[in-house]
Design a protein around this motif. Structure first.
Motif, mmCIF file in Angstrom:
data_model
loop_
_atom_site.group_PDB
_atom_site.id
_atom_site.type_symbol
_atom_site.label_atom_id
_atom_site.label_comp_id
_atom_site.label_asym_id
_atom_site.label_seq_id
_atom_site.Cartn_x
_atom_site.Cartn_y
_atom_site.Cartn_z
ATOM 1 N N UNK A 1 0.827 -1.212 0.000
ATOM 2 C CA UNK A 1 0.000 0.000 0.000
ATOM 3 C C UNK A 1 0.856 1.254 0.000
ATOM 4 N N UNK A 2 1.822 1.326 0.921
ATOM 5 C CA UNK A 2 2.691 2.501 1.007
ATOM 6 C C UNK A 2 3.530 2.642 -0.265
ATOM 7 N N UNK A 3 4.044 1.527 -0.775
ATOM 8 C CA UNK A 3 4.884 1.552 -1.972
ATOM 9 C C UNK A 3 4.106 2.036 -3.187
ATOM 10 N N UNK A 4 2.882 1.550 -3.342
ATOM 11 C CA UNK A 4 2.049 1.998 -4.465
ATOM 12 C C UNK A 4 1.736 3.484 -4.364
ATOM 13 N N UNK A 5 1.580 3.974 -3.142
ATOM 14 C CA UNK A 5 1.338 5.407 -2.956
ATOM 15 C C UNK A 5 2.511 6.228 -3.444
#
Length: 332
Positions: free
Chosen positions: A45-49
């Protein structure tokens, strides 16, 4: 360079957003790195953000040039001198403060920086070069048949994609060049003059499609190859299409805002001030400190900090605007 008497604040808002995108790129891509394959697996989730923000922010420079191409640059010596004055005034102002405060001593490198003869200010040099070429480019647009113009653009991007992006046989410096700016300028002129219906009808769908494509390709490439497969380059065709789609979304809307126009008038100064090496080292230090926060808190702090940087640069630029107006008034 390309203002009309009544400025469309929708386009000026896009100009402001484009500069904010550049701030984001310098904060995310220039200070920290994209997530590694392991980080993507552990915190998707954080990486995709992070990847998503970078995917839209990379359009900042292309959008700036496309805006100029959309309206066309009417070459005037006064306009070029205004850019030169803006650049030299702000750089000399910063260097004078550095010397006065004893942060550094006078040097040849400092003089080179004041004259914008450093890699940080490649955009200024490339844009002034574009302004010089603009009369020739405009004559080409006015006299070239549509099919010849269309064929030229197709061949230009085929050549650029194969020889520059994919094989690195010809070096356009990843889009950091006058040649690339001329290509973007002509692309925007073509779409403004001939208004292809598919773009008018499908700009939002194209915007979403290219954005998702960049996110997906770069994410899989980071996991499988350890790098984003040249997705975050100005000369990447997907980045160019995304930028052009973004331009179409904004130019088809009209509204008026004095505040937006005021901010947009100092966009170039935001770039000049924050990217100055004496300023940028502190910019990067603060970004690294913000990175100690996690997830949404980091995103909120980053947005607040970049907004503050933007506003402070605009306020500092009011000194330059005041002096430039006085100079122009006296000359007239």
């Amino acid at each position: 360079m390309n203002r009309t008497n009544k400025r469309n604040s929708s386009v000026e808002l896009l100009r402001v957003i484009a500069m904010f995108f550049i701030l984001i790129c310098h904060a995310v891509l220039g200070t920290q790195q994209l997530p590694s394959g392991m980080e993507i697996r552990e915190n998707l989730f954080y990486s995709l953000g992070s990847i998503s923000i970078s995917s839209i922010a990379i359009t900042g420079v292309d959008v700036f040039v496309l805006i100029s191409g959309w309206f066309g640059i009417n070459f005037k010596l006064k306009s070029v001198l205004k850019i030169v004055f803006e650049t030299l005034f702000l750089l000399i102002l910063i260097y004078s403060c550095v010397l006065f405060l004893g942060i550094d001593t006078f040097s040849i490198d400092g003089v080179r920086l004041c004259l914008a003869l450093t890699h940080q200010y490649w955009f200024i040099m490339a844009y002034i070069g574009l302004c010089i070429f603009a009369p020739i480019l405009n004559a080409f647009v006015e006299n070239c048949p549509r099919e010849v113009f269309k064929r030229f653009l197709i061949l230009f991007y085929v050549f650029q994609t194969y020889y520059c992006l994919l094989t690195d046989t010809v070096d356009y410096y990843g889009g950091y060049s006058i040649v690339f700016f001329c290509g973007l300028y002509l692309t925007a002129r073509y779409f403004r003059v001939y208004t292809p219906q598919f773009m008018n009808k499908n700009a939002k769908q194209l915007l979403l499609g290219t954005f998702v494509s960049i996110v997906v390709i770069s994410t899989f490439s980071l996991v499988a190859l350890g790098h984003p497969a040249k997705m975050f380059r100005y000369d990447n065709p997907l980045v160019i299409i995304l930028s052009l789609s973004l331009l179409h979304v904004f130019v088809n809307r009209t509204f008026n805002s004095t505040f937006i126009n005021w901010l947009a008038g100092s966009c170039l100064s935001v770039y000049i001030i924050h990217y100055n090496p004496y300023v940028f080292r502190h910019f990067q230090l603060i970004i690294r400190n913000l990175m100690e926060s996690d997830g949404m808190l980091y995103a909120l702090k980053l947005a607040a900090f970049l907004s503050l940087v933007f506003l402070v640069c605009v306020l500092v630029d009011q000194i330059r605007i005041f002096i430039w107006k006085r100079i122009v008034t006296k000359l007239h």
